[in-house]
Structure formats: C-alpha cells, structure tokens
Design an enzyme around this catalytic site. Sequence first.
Site, PDB file in Angstrom:
ATOM      1  N   GLU A   1      -0.824  -4.814  -3.647  1.00 14.56           N
ATOM      2  CA  GLU A   1      -1.901  -3.896  -4.014  1.00 14.56           C
ATOM      3  C   GLU A   1      -2.060  -2.723  -3.051  1.00 14.56           C
ATOM      4  O   GLU A   1      -2.751  -1.765  -3.357  1.00 14.56           O
ATOM      5  CB  GLU A   1      -3.228  -4.646  -4.198  1.00 14.56           C
ATOM      6  CG  GLU A   1      -3.754  -5.334  -2.962  1.00 14.56           C
ATOM      7  CD  GLU A   1      -3.350  -6.801  -2.892  1.00 14.56           C
ATOM      8  OE1 GLU A   1      -2.251  -7.138  -3.382  1.00 14.56           O
ATOM      9  OE2 GLU A   1      -4.141  -7.591  -2.344  1.00 14.56           O
ATOM     10  N   ASN A   2      -1.422  -2.801  -1.890  1.00 20.59           N
ATOM     11  CA  ASN A   2      -1.438  -1.643  -1.008  1.00 20.59           C
ATOM     12  C   ASN A   2      -0.404  -0.585  -1.397  1.00 20.59           C
ATOM     13  O   ASN A   2      -0.054   0.263  -0.592  1.00 20.59           O
ATOM     14  CB  ASN A   2      -1.272  -2.062   0.469  1.00 20.59           C
ATOM     15  CG  ASN A   2      -0.057  -2.927   0.707  1.00 20.59           C
ATOM     16  OD1 ASN A   2       0.216  -3.845  -0.059  1.00 20.59           O
ATOM     17  ND2 ASN A   2       0.683  -2.653   1.765  1.00 20.59           N
TER      18      ASN A   2
END
Lengths: 232, 232, 219, 219
Positions: free
Chosen positions: C50-51
């Site tokens: 998700e980064n």
Amino acid sequence: MISKTTASAADALADLPDGATVMIGGFGLAGQPVQLIDALLEHGATDLTVVSNNAGNGDTGLAALIGAKRVKKIICSFPRQVDSYIFDGLYRAGEIELELVPQGNLAERIRAAGAGIGGFFTPTGFGTSLAEGKETRTIDGRDYVLEHPIFADFALISAYRADRLGNLTYRKTSRNFGPIMASAAGTTVAQVDRIVELGELDPEAVVTPGIFVDRVVETGDRFEREEWADVR
Amino acid sequence: MISKTTASAADALADLPDGATVMIGGFGLAGQPVQLIDALLEHGATDLTVVSNNAGNGDTGLAALIGAKRVKKIICSFPRQVDSYIFDGLYRAGEIELELVPQGNLAERIRAAGAGIGGFFTPTGFGTSLAEGKETRTIDGRDYVLEHPIFADFALISAYRADRLGNLTYRKTSRNFGPIMASAAGTTVAQVDRIVELGELDPEAVVTPGIFVDRVVETGDRFEREEWADVR
Amino acid sequence: MSGSSWSRAEIAERLAQDIPDGAYMNLGIGLPTLVSNYLPSDREIILHTENGMLGMGPEAQPGEIDPDLINAGKIPVTELPGASYFHHGDSFAMMRGGHLDVCVLGAFQVSQSGDLANWSTGAPDSIPAVGGAMDLALGAKSVYVMMELATKNGVSKLVDQCTYPVTGLGCVDRLYTDRAIFSLGAEGAAVIELVGETTIDELRELTGLDLADNTGEPA
Amino acid sequence: MSGSSWSRAEIAERLAQDIPDGAYMNLGIGLPTLVSNYLPSDREIILHTENGMLGMGPEAQPGEIDPDLINAGKIPVTELPGASYFHHGDSFAMMRGGHLDVCVLGAFQVSQSGDLANWSTGAPDSIPAVGGAMDLALGAKSVYVMMELATKNGVSKLVDQCTYPVTGLGCVDRLYTDRAIFSLGAEGAAVIELVGETTIDELRELTGLDLADNTGEPA
C-alpha cells in the site's frame, strides 16, 4: 525566467511562521525530506501542526523536531513504532496532541485539499472509534463516513530529479505522500538529488508538475550515501 | 502466466451485454479507441448507456454507434460540436437521452467510482441549472454540490504501449480520460499500438497499472496512419 | 501437521492454495507475509504494497538493499518485471475501489459476521496507531484473516461480537486458523474445512458459536 | 486604438500585460486564445490546457501536426521544454484546487458581482453543451473575462443580474472590454481603466450600473 531553485534548505524555509501546519512526506525513512526537516529544526519555528504518516524514528529528523517541543499537534496514521520513543514519551505526558487518521483517509484528505473537494464519503473507518461523532451516510447499500480536506501552509517533500520549473520525478516507493502533499500546501518545498536541464525530464513521466512546487533545494546524489551502497 | 492480450477487438467485446453502461475514452479524436468502437458497432449490443466526453463526430466511430440507435442514453460534457449532426438529430427527435455533466465533475465522478468514494462535494456547477435538485452544502464559506460516482460495465480506451500484465502508457494529450475510466469499469479493454515484452515499460512511468486492465488488443503502429505523417 | 492443528507455516501454506492464478493480492504486516513463501510456482500472483507498488518481489537480500524500495512493514523488498509505482492517494484509491482480489490480514478477534478487530487492544495506556489497517479491511474483493483460533489461554478469537475495538464491520470473508477454515458473513460462521482430527463439535465448544457445517461443499 | 474603443486584438494585448512573469494560465476556447499572441517576451508564462497538459506551446504549423497533441479547442498545438502530461481527473483537480494563477474566458454576460454566463444562451431548441466552462469559471486564483462591452445591438453585456443561464456565481475578478477594464465583486463593478476618450458617464449610461471610479488607483 522562472527558477524555483533555492540556494539552501534554510533559505527555502525562511518565511515559515510559528503556528504553521507543515506536511512532511515519507513513509518510514523512504521519501523522508531529511535535509528539510533538519533545516526546520534549525530554523526554530514552533507551535507547529505536523501532518505526516509517522511520528518520527529514533532521535533524528521528525523525532528530533518533536523532541525539541516544536510540534503541538501531529496528524498521522501510525505514530507507534519500535523506535518512536520520543513521541511516545511526550504523548503519554500529554505534551503533544494526536489526531489519528486511517492511512487511506489521510491520503484522500490531503488529495481532496489539493483537488478542491470540500468533503467526501469514504467507507474506511465506518463503525469504528475513529469515526465517532462524524457524519455517516448509506449510499447504494454501503456505509460511508464524511471526511474533510487537510490543508497545509508548507509541504516538505523529497523527490529524485527536478527541473527549474519544479517538475519532479521520484524513485520507487519513496514517491508515497510527495505528490499529494505538494498539491495541498500553500508553499511546497522539494529536496531533490539533482536539478537537471529543462527538457531532460520526459513530459510523460513527470509525476508532480511544477505548478505544485514553489521551491527546490538540491541535496546531492543519494547513491553517495552509505545506505544506497547496494544499488549504486 | 497472466496474459491479457486478446486476439481481436471482437473477442474483447464478445460478452458485452445489451443494456450495458460503456465508458469510451478520448477527447475529440485524441485517445478515441476507434477500433474498439467499430467492433462494438459490429458486435450489435444495443440499449447502451455511453459515458464519454463528446457525442461523436461526423458519421464514424461513436457517431456511427449513435446513428445505429444502439445508444439509449449518453452521459457527457460536450455533445454539441460542429460535426455532431447525428447526435443532434436524434436528440431533437427525443430518441436519445442526455445527462449533461460539467467536464471536471464528469472526470471526478469517474475517478470516485474507481476510488471507492461514495460521493463528494464539488464547487463546480453550484448555483447553475446543472445542479438543480442536487444536495448542496457550504463548507468553510465555499458552496458545494454533492456528486456521486459513475460506474461502467465496460471501459473502452486507447493507449500507446502495454505489456502482458496490462500496464499502460499513453502518448501526450491522448491520455485524457483513459486512466480514470480504466479504474471505473467492471471490464476494461485497451487498444494499444504495440504490446511490448514484460520489463520494457519503466515502472516509474507506467500510467495505468495492469490491475485496472482486463483485455488488451494490439492495433498496430499509429505512425503508419496518414494523420501522424508529420511526426513519424 | 501434528494431529489436529496446523503451525503458522501450515496455515499460510494452506491459504496460499486458495489464491488463484492472476490474482492481485496484498499481504498485511506480520503473519500474512508468510503466505508469500508458499504461493504455487505455477501461478502468477501480483503483490500490492500500500505504500505505492504493484509487482513487489521477495524481501531484499544483503547486497540488494535499496532504501527507496520497501514494503508496508518498512522492510526492504525487490521489484519484479512488470512492476509499477504510484503515490499514496492512488494506492489507497486502488484498495478502497475494490480492485485487489485478495487481502490477507492478521487479527486479535474476528466475529462470526465478519467484523474484524486487529488494530488496537483498547488498552488505556497504549499509543494508538492504525496505519492502513482500516483500509486493508475493506481493500479487496475477498478479505481473508489468518490467525490461531484460540489465545494462549485457550479463549476463542472467533467470537459472536468483537470486544476489542473494531477495524471494520462485516468485512472478513474467510478465516484460516490452525484448527479449521471458516466462511463468515451475515448468516454467521460456517466451517468449510477441518484440520486433521478436529471435529465440528470441538469447534462449537471452543467458540461457543452455532457453527454451520459446510465441510461437504466445494470451496 | 480608434478613438474610444479597442479591437479584440487590442483587448487581448492589454490583458496580456497583466499576466505576471511565472504565471500558470488557462486560456478559454475562442477569443481568449488571442492573448497568447501578445504575452510579453521577457516573461515566462506557462499555459495549461484542461485536456491534460502544462507547458503548451503555440498552435502547430503544417508539418508539425500531431493528432495526440491538441488543446481544449481540439486544435493541434506544440509542446515546450518542461511540459508535462496528466489525465483528466488530475487536470481538473488542478483547476478546482486553485493552482492556476489566471484563467481567461469569453462571456455572453457578466454581472457586476462577478457572475458569469458563457455556456448557454438558454434558447429552448439548442443542444446543451457545457464542456469545461463551469470548471474554468472556478479554475484559477484570478478569473478574467474578455469581451465586447455591448452586443451588436448596443445592449450592455455587463449587467446587474445575468439573464442567460449562469456558469458560476461571483467568480469573475476582472473584465476586459473594448471600452474599459472593470473589477467585479460583492461590492459591485468598478472601472479601473478607460479606453481612449471613453468616459465613466458613458459607461454608466450604457450599463445602467452605478459604476465606481477606481481609475486613479494602481491596478
């Protein structure tokens, strides 16, 4: 001729006032604008509200700024880390205010500020303690919470390359919050490894158009640093 | 091994049902997925709702689809053009329904569908006839209209390069609605000039990650066509 | 497998079999990352972090560490051919918009209707931290939880109602544990697969829940 | 200049003088595009086109036409060094978020409080089309309108209240016409510059408005 190049990080932050809301890019150490944070500490501004994913690691960078009691409030998703002892201590002592925001809502609220959106309905957080007291609505059978934009006076971000117009590219997962924070602040300062000649950046691959960037500080090639020895 | 490559435009649209909502990329002719539109006409699906910025030019492409009475409703920002006579005639005859949406709200509503946002407050259109009957709200002194996402069953878009995972790049202003439409549809079909080997696309410069793309049809190098003679 | 329970590695190995070829998947921090060790070699499964990345490869080994290339647990990782990078706004839009096929998470508690509690124990003196937990809980077409069914003290973590602060409501589709695999939903929990000699009655006793028996049905 | 009125080119030339060095600007379709012919050569002004580009260059000449590179009026244009491309979602977010410095638009009518009518005449048999008009009306820190002050029949287009359907409310900051330049706002319209021998009284008579005289103040 437009040139957003600024001689030093200190110059780039000279007019940052006490009480400012400051966005600081980065996810953990990736994309953290280290030189700009150091300059902010040196600059001395206090009573700051900081918007950042984390609340500092160890005793340098954002942790040092917090340790120096310059930050009255932090808006973030994940303050608690193995080495967030400076924040932890001040928080337990009631000396720093925390607004905890789920990471995706933090990102979308920053994006909304840059995009002129007055509020949006997000499913994230519905039914949880982090949505307590917030307006909710069921739309087409799904439950949502109303969230509002987060604006900043300054955004401090780290990118890879810039040109004199402030167009930016990033490197791998250090992109993270940079592009959206750049869009949400009155003044955006980017530290970059190198400022290249106009025309060197591929217009198809510019990630942050220069319109979102006010000042650029060149900090030198990251591969010279020990941490990048493996990928030099 | 994943391969989103589809042998032909006809194959890529084989399961597109009557009554579907279909997004069609492009701004004027730039980025119009010409081969996919032709295949949709050939395919025969009818009773369609089309979401597109314009309502067709001349008597080919989207105009031909509309002329063949396959489209019951169009959601767009700018139907009236110098050569939109096919749409104009059917509209005046009451044979096609029109939902007129300001271009930025159209884009943001498509983006919201792809981004899991249930609704958003936009300043665009406030106080105008296009916001009649819509919920409004004043937030921090600015007036906003509540708008909702637009989803589609299929998105037909045009890009420049793809790999077998469906990662896409675009070319200049033909990017326009492609990336957001790809995110808002159940099935996204992209026509591209060429499908390249995995690894040939720069991961920093991929504009539409393959997660948003279901089928890719290779249509050949655009520079072979007469219109691109100047920039071959 | 030892008798009637699986090790964590065995839970991960079993869960990995249920990830279809071509799936886009996010593995939460901690236990779920084990799943990546057992993905069938004949399937191509694309990992999201998700980064800001799709096409994440294995953890970086000494000699290939790049501080700009980390996963959501802030561990250095690698890049596979066909990867792409994007910013946090786009990454969470991708999750919230339901584009990922599977998300695998750990949990403190899961309720039979699929409520998830995995971000806070609610202890009054703890420093709160949520990260992407609430986004991940809603971040995929299918949300799977893997955990031991009971605490070290033998208390069931599959419950009627979560007592820990919830991360999301009705969001967990399937629960992989050391004793059984469950499907969860508005109609309650059902056992879909038993581990070793475990019986449904044992599970009913442990959980105190009126578990349906769907072990005969195809997954 | 001929006596007391400007040609369209002269309006554009005058307006161009007010665009500061370093400004990001969007020029609406039609009349406003004339402004780009008169931008001072010692200023670097970056043009935005809402179909997804910053750093737009002049109209493409024969031999340099690229169908993938057009402006919002669908006319082939060119690319300057330092340009960038982005999708429609990002492009309109950029406008709506107030990042552009100046937007120049044409109009059917403008009210003294800055309401804009430029998207529809409201004729019952017309095909409605709005495009980006409503976004452009709110799309910059300063919104300038350029138009002739009166219709061919001598009716003022600067009005107390728009009778045509509005595009946006209170959005126009400044109005450049063939007879005068006006500032607009909640306190009404003020004349900030007169063309040639035009007098404020002539303008008051033409518009029927109680125009303030700010001609003495620095722009």
